[in-house]
Scaffold this active site. Structure first.
Site, PDB file in Angstrom:
ATOM      1  N   GLY A  13       0.831  -1.202   0.000  1.00 53.61           N
ATOM      2  CA  GLY A  13       0.000   0.000   0.000  1.00 53.61           C
ATOM      3  C   GLY A  13       0.866   1.252   0.000  1.00 53.61           C
ATOM      4  CG  LEU A  39      -4.799  -7.147   7.919  1.00 54.73           C
ATOM      5  CD1 LEU A  39      -4.896  -5.758   8.539  1.00 54.73           C
ATOM      6  CD2 LEU A  39      -3.959  -8.035   8.798  1.00 54.73           C
ATOM      7  CB  THR A 103      -9.512   8.064   8.121  1.00 54.32           C
ATOM      8  OG1 THR A 103     -10.089   9.026   7.253  1.00 54.32           O
ATOM      9  CG2 THR A 103     -10.653   7.245   8.717  1.00 54.32           C
ATOM     10  CG  ASP A 104     -10.027  13.216   7.104  1.00 55.36           C
ATOM     11  OD1 ASP A 104      -9.462  12.211   6.619  1.00 55.36           O
ATOM     12  OD2 ASP A 104     -10.691  14.012   6.405  1.00 55.36           O
ATOM     13  CE1 TYR A 127     -11.024   3.721   4.811  1.00 53.05           C
ATOM     14  CE2 TYR A 127     -11.583   6.036   5.127  1.00 53.05           C
ATOM     15  CZ  TYR A 127     -10.642   5.027   5.084  1.00 53.05           C
ATOM     16  OH  TYR A 127      -9.311   5.318   5.333  1.00 53.05           O
ATOM     17  CE  LYS A 131      -8.693   3.358   9.030  1.00 53.83           C
ATOM     18  NZ  LYS A 131      -7.541   2.415   8.855  1.00 53.83           N
TER      19      LYS A 131
END
Ligand SMILES: NC(=O)c1ccc[n+]([C@@H]2O[C@H](COP(=O)([O-])OP(=O)(O)OC[C@H]3O[C@@H](n4cnc5c(N)ncnc54)[C@H](OP(=O)(O)O)[C@@H]3O)[C@@H](O)[C@H]2O)c1
Length: 290
Positions: A13, A39, A103-104, A127, A131
């Site tokens: 990634g 994962l 993440t924001d 998403y 997270k």
């Protein structure tokens, strides 16, 4: 003294690839891409960690396809929500440190000033929710973990906005880019360098600073600003600012995602560069290392 083993997941990634290279001076890096460690498979995670017995696990893997997460929610939750908790539980079991990225998009984007770490979370899409679930699973495990929330990650390989803009620029005379979503672009190499710097100061020192941090370049940009900065002085294409409403996507994006980085800077004693400076550094870099 034996060099510590460092397990990097998601090693193909954007961040993971840079990490696998930059962490080499600090230990024996086991760089696991998705084929080596999936994962989505809890047993595989447990087996990989019990086999490698790393002193440090850096989780570069994630389900990052924001729109796809709306329909592939079960898989996104397995990778982003459940796997980080298993990594943390296994890290705790063997006394390893875990470094993880978030993440924001855990925030709703309604603020107009940078989000501190303890601001209320309210993800606007699947998403972001997955997270956040991962952050919570990590917290519940009670291991030594550094969680770095960041935003708008780009680089010269993989899938990201910079490469999309470059491709569109080669194909079109005009590109229409959203101007009413504001955040901060972050070069994956700079995020990995910051991580390596912290690791380089020693794992005990890093473990003492376990917690949740916002790790981001400074300044702010709309996607339109970011696209303009990527195109630079080139005469074409022309870039037309549009509203989010003119570019409907399956996942809703927060309108504002600037992260306040004071906690990181005070704790670790350094700040990331302004995003424009860092973009210039990326664009003038000699390409990707092997
Ligand atoms: N990209 C952004 O704009 C952004 C913004 C904020 C935060 N973050 C966070 O930053 C971290 C790194 O993101 P990134 O931009 O480096 O992501 P990326 O370039 O999309 O890389 C993620 C890697 O994870 C791998 N992966 C996906 N599913 C997997 C699985 N089941 N098992 C193992 N590996 C799997 C992917 O492999 P495949 O290519 O084979 O799918 C990919 O190599 C993530 O935690 C992400 O949530 C990213």
């Amino acid at each position: 003294m034996r060099r510590p083993t460092i397990l990097v997941t998601g090693a193909q990634g954007q961040i993971g690839f840079e990490l696998a290279r930059l962490l080499r001076p600090h230990g024996r890096v086991v760089a696991a891409d998705r084929a080596a460690l999936d994962l989505a498979d809890p047993d595989a995670i447990v087996a990989a960690i019990r086999g490698a017995r790393p002193a440090l696990i850096v989780n570069g893997a994630a389900f990052t396809a924001v729109d796809l997460a709306e329909t592939e929610t079960t898989l996104a939750r397995a990778i982003n929500g459940r796997a980080p908790g298993i990594l943390a539980e296994e890290a705790k079991r063997i006394g390893a440190l875990l470094i993880h990225y978030s993440t924001d998009y855990v925030f709703d984007g309604t603020r107009r000033s940078p989000y501190p770490e303890d601001a209320a979370t309210a993800p606007q899409n699947a998403y972001g929710a997955s997270k956040l679930e991962g952050e919570r699973a990590i917290a519940a495990a009670g291991a030594h973990v550094l969680v770095f929330r960041t935003s708008w990650v780009y680089g010269l390989r993989g899938r990201n906005f910079l490469l999309t803009i470059r491709r569109l620029a080669a194909e079109r005379d005009e590109i229409r880019i959203i101007a009413d979503q504001v955040g901060v672009p972050n070069w994956c190499r700079t995020l990995a360098e910051a991580t390596a710097r912290i690791v380089g100061a020693g794992l005990p020192a890093a473990a003492e600073r376990a917690g949740l941090y916002h790790l981001s370049s400074t300044g702010q940009a709309s996607w339109y600003d970011f696209a303009r900065a990527i195109i630079g002085d080139a005469p074409r294409p022309s870039i037309v600012p549009i509203a989010t409403a003119e570019y409907p996507t399956p996942a809703r994006r927060p309108a504002y995602g600037v992260l306040a980085t004071a906690r990181f800077e005070t704790t670790f004693g350094f700040a990331l560069p302004d995003w424009r400076e860092d973009l210039a550094r990326c664009l003038s870099s000699p390409g990707e290392p092997a």
